[in-house]
Design a protein around this motif. Structure first.
Motif, PDB file in Angstrom:
ATOM      1  N   PRO A 197      47.679  -5.699  28.505  1.00  0.00           N
ATOM      2  CA  PRO A 197      46.743  -6.765  28.237  1.00  0.00           C
ATOM      3  C   PRO A 197      46.814  -7.772  26.524  1.00  0.00           C
ATOM      4  CG  PRO A 197      45.445  -4.590  28.865  1.00  0.00           C
ATOM      5  CD  PRO A 197      46.550  -4.568  27.918  1.00  0.00           C
ATOM      6  N   ALA A 198      46.421  -8.581  27.135  1.00  0.00           N
ATOM      7  CA  ALA A 198      47.170  -9.638  25.488  1.00  0.00           C
ATOM      8  C   ALA A 198      45.733  -8.719  24.787  1.00  0.00           C
ATOM      9  CB  ALA A 198      46.303 -11.470  26.932  1.00  0.00           C
ATOM     10  N   GLY A 199      46.325  -9.986  23.462  1.00  0.00           N
ATOM     11  CA  GLY A 199      45.100  -9.343  22.603  1.00  0.00           C
ATOM     12  C   GLY A 199      45.127  -7.847  21.973  1.00  0.00           C
ATOM     13  N   TRP A 200      45.712  -7.485  23.191  1.00  0.00           N
ATOM     14  CA  TRP A 200      45.547  -5.222  22.649  1.00  0.00           C
ATOM     15  C   TRP A 200      46.928  -5.090  22.277  1.00  0.00           C
ATOM     16  CZ3 TRP A 200      42.152  -2.246  22.395  1.00  0.00           C
ATOM     17  CH2 TRP A 200      40.823  -2.700  23.991  1.00  0.00           C
ATOM     18  N   SER A 201      46.968  -5.009  21.188  1.00  0.00           N
ATOM     19  CA  SER A 201      48.674  -4.099  20.260  1.00  0.00           C
ATOM     20  C   SER A 201      48.602  -2.219  20.180  1.00  0.00           C
ATOM     21  CB  SER A 201      48.653  -4.342  18.714  1.00  0.00           C
ATOM     22  OG  SER A 201      47.852  -4.141  17.944  1.00  0.00           O
ATOM     23  N   ILE A 202      49.466  -1.811  20.618  1.00  0.00           N
ATOM     24  CA  ILE A 202      50.062  -0.866  20.194  1.00  0.00           C
ATOM     25  C   ILE A 202      50.230  -0.375  18.756  1.00  0.00           C
ATOM     26  CG2 ILE A 202      51.556   1.098  20.610  1.00  0.00           C
ATOM     27  CD1 ILE A 202      52.964  -1.130  23.107  1.00  0.00           C
ATOM     28  N   VAL A 203      49.274   0.597  18.873  1.00  0.00           N
ATOM     29  CA  VAL A 203      49.021   2.173  16.970  1.00  0.00           C
ATOM     30  C   VAL A 203      49.597   2.614  17.412  1.00  0.00           C
ATOM     31  CG1 VAL A 203      47.198   0.060  16.693  1.00  0.00           C
ATOM     32  CG2 VAL A 203      46.621   1.913  17.586  1.00  0.00           C
ATOM     33  N   GLY A 204      50.372   3.052  18.694  1.00  0.00           N
ATOM     34  CA  GLY A 204      50.420   4.618  18.485  1.00  0.00           C
ATOM     35  C   GLY A 204      50.924   5.162  20.063  1.00  0.00           C
ATOM     36  N   SER A 205      52.125   6.380  20.048  1.00  0.00           N
ATOM     37  CA  SER A 205      52.759   6.570  21.392  1.00  0.00           C
ATOM     38  C   SER A 205      52.578   8.376  20.872  1.00  0.00           C
ATOM     39  CB  SER A 205      53.496   5.793  21.759  1.00  0.00           C
ATOM     40  OG  SER A 205      54.537   6.371  20.953  1.00  0.00           O
ATOM     41  N   GLY A 206      52.995   8.180  22.749  1.00  0.00           N
ATOM     42  CA  GLY A 206      53.160  10.206  22.301  1.00  0.00           C
ATOM     43  C   GLY A 206      53.268  10.207  24.130  1.00  0.00           C
ATOM     44  N   THR A 207      52.854  11.967  24.014  1.00  0.00           N
ATOM     45  CA  THR A 207      53.275  12.391  25.366  1.00  0.00           C
ATOM     46  C   THR A 207      51.937  13.932  25.560  1.00  0.00           C
ATOM     47  OG1 THR A 207      54.837  13.892  24.610  1.00  0.00           O
ATOM     48  CG2 THR A 207      55.745  11.989  25.873  1.00  0.00           C
ATOM     49  N   ASN A 208      51.682  13.692  26.915  1.00  0.00           N
ATOM     50  CA  ASN A 208      51.565  15.491  27.392  1.00  0.00           C
ATOM     51  C   ASN A 208      52.079  15.698  28.046  1.00  0.00           C
ATOM     52  OD1 ASN A 208      50.592  14.323  29.634  1.00  0.00           O
ATOM     53  ND2 ASN A 208      48.792  13.117  28.417  1.00  0.00           N
ATOM     54  N   SER A 209      51.328  16.660  28.663  1.00  0.00           N
ATOM     55  CA  SER A 209      51.856  17.654  29.972  1.00  0.00           C
ATOM     56  C   SER A 209      53.325  16.768  30.984  1.00  0.00           C
ATOM     57  CB  SER A 209      51.092  19.051  30.515  1.00  0.00           C
ATOM     58  OG  SER A 209      50.094  17.932  31.580  1.00  0.00           O
ATOM     59  N   ALA A 210      52.597  15.618  31.222  1.00  0.00           N
ATOM     60  CA  ALA A 210      52.761  14.749  32.765  1.00  0.00           C
ATOM     61  C   ALA A 210      52.550  13.740  32.434  1.00  0.00           C
ATOM     62  CB  ALA A 210      51.794  15.260  34.094  1.00  0.00           C
ATOM     63  N   CYS A 211      52.443  12.908  30.995  1.00  0.00           N
ATOM     64  CA  CYS A 211      52.831  11.179  30.674  1.00  0.00           C
ATOM     65  C   CYS A 211      53.004  11.538  29.523  1.00  0.00           C
ATOM     66  CB  CYS A 211      51.133  10.294  31.294  1.00  0.00           C
ATOM     67  SG  CYS A 211      49.988  11.328  32.741  1.00  0.00           S
ATOM     68  N   SER A 212      53.393   9.664  29.706  1.00  0.00           N
ATOM     69  CA  SER A 212      53.147   9.588  28.519  1.00  0.00           C
ATOM     70  C   SER A 212      52.246   8.288  28.173  1.00  0.00           C
ATOM     71  CB  SER A 212      55.106   8.353  27.812  1.00  0.00           C
ATOM     72  OG  SER A 212      55.061   7.792  28.889  1.00  0.00           O
ATOM     73  N   TYR A 213      51.974   8.042  26.650  1.00  0.00           N
ATOM     74  CA  TYR A 213      50.812   6.952  26.518  1.00  0.00           C
ATOM     75  C   TYR A 213      51.097   6.504  24.970  1.00  0.00           C
ATOM     76  CZ  TYR A 213      49.619  11.074  22.980  1.00  0.00           C
ATOM     77  OH  TYR A 213      49.532  12.044  22.409  1.00  0.00           O
ATOM     78  N   GLN A 214      50.178   5.353  25.257  1.00  0.00           N
ATOM     79  CA  GLN A 214      49.757   4.265  24.050  1.00  0.00           C
ATOM     80  C   GLN A 214      48.400   4.583  23.541  1.00  0.00           C
ATOM     81  OE1 GLN A 214      51.843   1.058  26.073  1.00  0.00           O
ATOM     82  NE2 GLN A 214      53.519   1.133  25.474  1.00  0.00           N
ATOM     83  N   ASN A 215      48.593   4.754  22.262  1.00  0.00           N
ATOM     84  CA  ASN A 215      47.132   4.464  21.743  1.00  0.00           C
ATOM     85  C   ASN A 215      47.154   2.803  21.305  1.00  0.00           C
ATOM     86  OD1 ASN A 215      46.383   6.885  21.679  1.00  0.00           O
ATOM     87  ND2 ASN A 215      47.638   7.139  20.193  1.00  0.00           N
ATOM     88  N   LEU A 216      46.682   1.918  22.047  1.00  0.00           N
ATOM     89  CA  LEU A 216      46.369   0.564  22.007  1.00  0.00           C
ATOM     90  C   LEU A 216      44.981   0.502  21.514  1.00  0.00           C
ATOM     91  CD1 LEU A 216      46.585  -0.309  25.919  1.00  0.00           C
ATOM     92  CD2 LEU A 216      47.673  -0.183  24.154  1.00  0.00           C
ATOM     93  N   ARG A 217      44.851  -0.842  20.220  1.00  0.00           N
ATOM     94  CA  ARG A 217      43.631  -1.701  19.589  1.00  0.00           C
ATOM     95  C   ARG A 217      43.614  -2.621  19.623  1.00  0.00           C
ATOM     96  NH1 ARG A 217      40.963  -1.003  14.996  1.00  0.00           N
ATOM     97  NH2 ARG A 217      40.887  -2.181  13.603  1.00  0.00           N
ATOM     98  N   PHE A 218      42.374  -3.647  19.583  1.00  0.00           N
ATOM     99  CA  PHE A 218      42.040  -4.848  20.426  1.00  0.00           C
ATOM    100  C   PHE A 218      41.919  -5.501  18.696  1.00  0.00           C
ATOM    101  CE2 PHE A 218      39.074  -8.111  21.190  1.00  0.00           C
ATOM    102  CZ  PHE A 218      39.907  -9.351  22.357  1.00  0.00           C
ATOM    103  N   ALA A 219      41.941  -6.163  18.596  1.00  0.00           N
ATOM    104  CA  ALA A 219      42.391  -7.258  16.753  1.00  0.00           C
ATOM    105  C   ALA A 219      41.320  -8.324  17.429  1.00  0.00           C
ATOM    106  CB  ALA A 219      43.647  -8.059  17.078  1.00  0.00           C
TER     107      ALA A 219
END
Length: 170
Positions: free
Chosen positions: A148-170
């Motif tokens: 979403p607008a205003g959010w930025s990706i600050v990290g990413s990774g994978t677990n057993s079934a999913c890839s994910y992104q850590n997001l931060r609102f500025a």
């Protein structure tokens, strides 16, 4: 010499003036001509967040709504209004269904039929969340939604079934 255009315009202008007066007056009189009547379907105000209704299985889902269930036997699907949601509201929707802007994928069902989305609008400054980018389930692949607008990706990774992104609102 008088222009024929001004003569033809006079009835149209009079009709427009009559319609405008009828719309603006506190007690609008009944209109004399059906051609000047208001449309039968005046758009309603948005329903409250979480309102559900049933539509045809192949009918398009209106903007602001998401499909949450389907019933092949009856030829219908249930849709839920997602507008007006509070920050971090969660809703289970059909997997890979369209959702309004501001919603992200945060969980999936094992069978791949449904996914959980969360609303990130109205977030406080500095808020962080984890959003799934995509998950593989026995029922199929489920895809995430745009950041979403205003959010930025600050990290990413994978677990057993999913890839994910850590997001931060500025």
């Amino acid at each position: 010499m008088r222009s024929s255009a001004s003569v033809r315009r006079a009835p149209v202008l009079a009709a427009c003036a009559f319609a405008l007066a009828a719309l603006l007056s506190p007690a609008a009189p009944a209109l004399a001509s059906p051609a000047l009547a208001l449309p039968a379907a005046v758009p309603a105000v948005d329903p409250p967040f979480g309102t559900q209704t049933v539509i045809g299985l192949y009918a398009p889902v209106p903007a602001g709504w998401a499909a949450v269930a389907r019933n092949q036997a009856t030829g219908q699907k249930t849709i839920e209004f997602l507008g007006g949601a509070p920050y971090l509201a969660r809703v289970a929707v059909l997997a890979n269904t369209t959702v309004p802007a501001g919603w992200v994928l945060v969980g999936v069902s094992l069978d791949g039929q449904t996914s959980v989305v969360a609303y990130l609008g109205g977030a406080p400054h500095g808020a962080t969340v984890t959003a799934d980018v995509g998950c593989t389930t026995p029922g199929g692949r489920i895809y995430g939604y745009p950041v979403p607008a205003g959010w930025s990706i600050v990290g990413s990774g994978t677990n057993s079934a999913c890839s994910y992104q850590n997001l931060r609102f500025a």
